[in-house]
Design a protein around this motif. Structure first.
Motif, mmCIF file in Angstrom:
data_model
loop_
_atom_site.group_PDB
_atom_site.id
_atom_site.type_symbol
_atom_site.label_atom_id
_atom_site.label_comp_id
_atom_site.label_asym_id
_atom_site.label_seq_id
_atom_site.Cartn_x
_atom_site.Cartn_y
_atom_site.Cartn_z
ATOM 1 N N THR A 94 -1.125 -8.998 -0.305
ATOM 2 C CA THR A 94 -1.945 -9.577 0.251
ATOM 3 C C THR A 94 -2.808 -8.555 1.027
ATOM 4 O OG1 THR A 94 -1.276 -11.895 0.688
ATOM 5 C CG2 THR A 94 -2.907 -11.369 2.146
ATOM 6 N N ALA A 95 -2.147 -7.629 1.885
ATOM 7 C CA ALA A 95 -2.781 -6.608 2.720
ATOM 8 C C ALA A 95 -3.512 -5.894 1.922
ATOM 9 C CB ALA A 95 -1.697 -5.997 3.498
ATOM 10 N N LYS A 96 -2.947 -5.470 0.836
ATOM 11 C CA LYS A 96 -3.534 -4.548 -0.318
ATOM 12 C C LYS A 96 -4.823 -5.112 -0.925
ATOM 13 C CE LYS A 96 -1.109 -1.739 -2.917
ATOM 14 N NZ LYS A 96 -0.951 -0.369 -2.545
ATOM 15 N N MET A 150 0.377 -5.561 8.350
ATOM 16 C CA MET A 150 0.683 -4.910 7.061
ATOM 17 C C MET A 150 -0.542 -4.075 6.715
ATOM 18 S SD MET A 150 2.876 -4.216 4.802
ATOM 19 C CE MET A 150 3.997 -5.255 4.488
ATOM 20 N N LYS A 151 -1.726 -4.473 6.880
ATOM 21 C CA LYS A 151 -2.879 -3.687 6.443
ATOM 22 C C LYS A 151 -2.783 -2.260 6.958
ATOM 23 C CE LYS A 151 -6.972 -5.827 6.316
ATOM 24 N NZ LYS A 151 -8.121 -6.677 6.454
ATOM 25 N N LEU A 193 -6.763 -7.633 0.327
ATOM 26 C CA LEU A 193 -7.873 -7.485 1.427
ATOM 27 C C LEU A 193 -8.387 -6.020 1.614
ATOM 28 C CD1 LEU A 193 -6.492 -10.014 3.965
ATOM 29 C CD2 LEU A 193 -7.982 -10.449 2.152
ATOM 30 N N MET A 194 -7.641 -5.017 1.514
ATOM 31 C CA MET A 194 -8.041 -3.804 1.730
ATOM 32 C C MET A 194 -8.944 -3.480 0.555
ATOM 33 S SD MET A 194 -4.633 -1.982 3.249
ATOM 34 C CE MET A 194 -5.056 -0.266 2.740
ATOM 35 N N SER A 196 -4.934 -16.497 2.610
ATOM 36 C CA SER A 196 -5.426 -15.401 3.723
ATOM 37 C C SER A 196 -6.848 -15.172 3.330
ATOM 38 C CB SER A 196 -4.682 -14.089 3.280
ATOM 39 O OG SER A 196 -3.341 -14.164 3.897
ATOM 40 N N ASN A 198 -0.104 -17.261 -0.962
ATOM 41 C CA ASN A 198 -0.372 -16.607 -0.043
ATOM 42 C C ASN A 198 -1.549 -15.874 0.234
ATOM 43 O OD1 ASN A 198 2.296 -17.593 1.074
ATOM 44 N ND2 ASN A 198 3.445 -15.799 0.513
ATOM 45 N N PRO A 209 3.910 -9.508 2.523
ATOM 46 C CA PRO A 209 2.410 -9.828 2.503
ATOM 47 C C PRO A 209 1.905 -8.453 1.767
ATOM 48 C CG PRO A 209 3.282 -9.355 4.754
ATOM 49 C CD PRO A 209 4.412 -9.472 3.705
ATOM 50 N N ARG A 210 2.678 -7.577 1.541
ATOM 51 C CA ARG A 210 1.910 -6.224 1.069
ATOM 52 C C ARG A 210 0.831 -6.283 0.114
ATOM 53 N NH1 ARG A 210 5.856 -1.032 0.325
ATOM 54 N NH2 ARG A 210 4.627 0.216 -1.140
#
Lengths: 79, 375
Positions: free
Chosen positions: A19-21, B44-45, A23-24, A51, A47, A16-17
């Protein structure tokens, strides 16, 4: 569609890296900005979209498939 | 008993904001950061935020930062992975005589078990490597060069920019152990021509058990720890999200305070001058110039370092009379030996290392206590 203000290329980054990046990246944008998120086809795209559905204040303006990746144009609407 | 901690080169106390951040993340981000549900993404964030903070502090990109369990793991990863690619035509490692045990031990291992040849560059009386000797050692047979940026025992600063240029001209991979220099000396990886860099959190008021290896794009190393494919298949193992978040917070706090180097330097210089004024028998082993802002290695002629160490310990003052990893052994320091100190001078020596939370009043207390001990 309006001009893209910022973009991020998440190709090759696993879940999920990615997705995390993504969203950030979106969180850091100003309201009313259109961004371009480039992301791999398949699970990475799915994915991320799953999210994104849980987040408020974003609207997908357009989606373009480019072979094995996608260009997602996302408007940050703000609160 | 009021205590005074002056062993910051061994480890540092957590900053309050780091503690809070870690507690919040421990409480709220308990999901596995590899899980793709909302809870995993939240974890993860935190990882990615910390990674970006660390990368920005080094002028690197976040894709070049890989989390490990600490500096020792990162150092072992570089040395063992590079040696996996050895061939008889390129089987020489160049390093210095004053490296940390987490460099010396894996190098010794690959020398004993994989037939690697090792050249150790000497240092002068200030604990700085001889660049001409380094230049002579580097050739087409060298697989890689590894040097520490700041020596953990005496605080001497190595010429890594010049060493990186020498290695780069010959296409030799260059690794720097920056555990003692990270956030204390400037490190700009957009101009420094090095290949790999080790850092850790517990030397910068972050948590223990977390470090990172910088690997320049295009020079990624194969994994030594395999499993779930974490860190882009470079280092498997469920990520320690609270520790990573603490690491990032420690970096964020200190990068926002550019005066840190000056404060540390002022306090250390004050201590050095007071020691020399108050104690005629005090000798400073650390270099006078071009030294790290937080480490002072000293000796008192005629006094065993361990005796002063224990007397201070009894008074609630923590220092070190050797590097932390070997402080339970009474063997002369290989670093001080390489600098030319005799065994007797070696065993008289001790290390005082300050941190962000050290105050001048505390250093004055140290001077007072030393006056009681050194008579």
């Amino acid at each position: 569609m309006r001009e893209v203000s910022e973009q991020i290329d998440l190709r090759g980054i696993p879940c999920p890296r990615n997705t995390a990046k993504a969203l950030m990246f979106l969180e850091a944008l100003d309201d009313d900005m259109i961004s371009l998120i480039i992301i791999d086809d398949g699970e990475p795209l799915n994915n991320f979209l799953e999210s994104l559905e849980l987040e408020t204040g974003y609207r997908i303006e357009a989606k373009e498939q480019q072979g094995n990746f996608w260009n997602l144009y996302i408007l940050k609407e703000g609160p | 008993m009021k205590t005074l901690y002056l062993d910051n080169a061994a480890s540092t106390p957590l900053l309050d904001q780091v503690k809070s951040k870690m507690f919040d993340v421990m409480t709220d981000c308990y999901a596995n950061s590899s899980s793709i549900h909302f809870a995993g993404v939240q974890s993860m964030k935190e990882v990615e935020k910390a990674r970006e903070l660390i990368a920005n502090s080094l002028m690197a990109s976040s894709e070049e930062i890989f989390f490990t369990s600490g500096g020792t793991e990162a150092n072992n990863w570089v040395i063992q992975s590079l040696c996996l690619r050895r061939d008889p035509r390129r089987n020489v490692i160049v390093t210095s005589k004053i490296e940390h045990p987490s460099i010396r031990a894996p190098i010794q291992w690959v020398q004993d078990n994989w037939g690697m040849e090792v050249i150790e560059i000497g240092v002068d009386s200030n604990g700085v490597i001889d660049l001409n000797e380094l230049k002579d050692a580097l050739n087409h047979k060298v697989l890689f060069c590894t040097l520490m940026h700041v020596n953990n025992e005496v605080g001497s600063v190595q010429p890594i920019r010049e060493a990186a240029e020498l290695c780069s001209k010959l296409g030799i991979a260059f690794h720097v152990d920056a555990c003692q220099s990270f956030l204390k000396l400037p490190i700009d990886l957009s101009v420094l021509e090095l290949t790999y860099l080790t850092i850790n959190a517990h030397k910068i008021h972050g948590p223990k058990g977390i470090g990172a290896l910088y690997m320049r794009k295009g020079f990624e190393l194969p994994a030594l720890i395999r499993g779930g494919g974490h860190e882009l298949n470079h280092r498997s193992g469920t990520l320690n999200v609270p520790a990573i978040a603490g690491f990032g917070k420690a970096v964020e706090i200190q990068k926002s305070k550019p005066a840190t180097f000056n404060e540390l330097t002022d306090n250390l210089n004050w201590l050095a001058s007071q020691l020399q004024v108050e104690f005629p028998q005090c000798v400073i082993n650390s270099p006078q110039l071009n030294r790290a802002p937080h480490i002072l290695n000293i000796r008192f002629r005629g006094f065993l370092g361990k005796d002063i160490f224990w007397a201070l310990n009894k008074a609630g003052i923590a220092i070190s009379n050797s590097s932390a990893c070997s402080s339970n052994k009474m063997t002369p320091s290989h670093v001080l030996k390489a600098m030319g100190l005799s065994d007797e001078e070696n065993l008289e020596s001790m290390r005082i290392s300050i941190g962000l939370l050290s105050r001048k009043e505390e250093l004055q207390n140290l001077i007072h206590k030393l006056k009681e001990i050194i008579k």
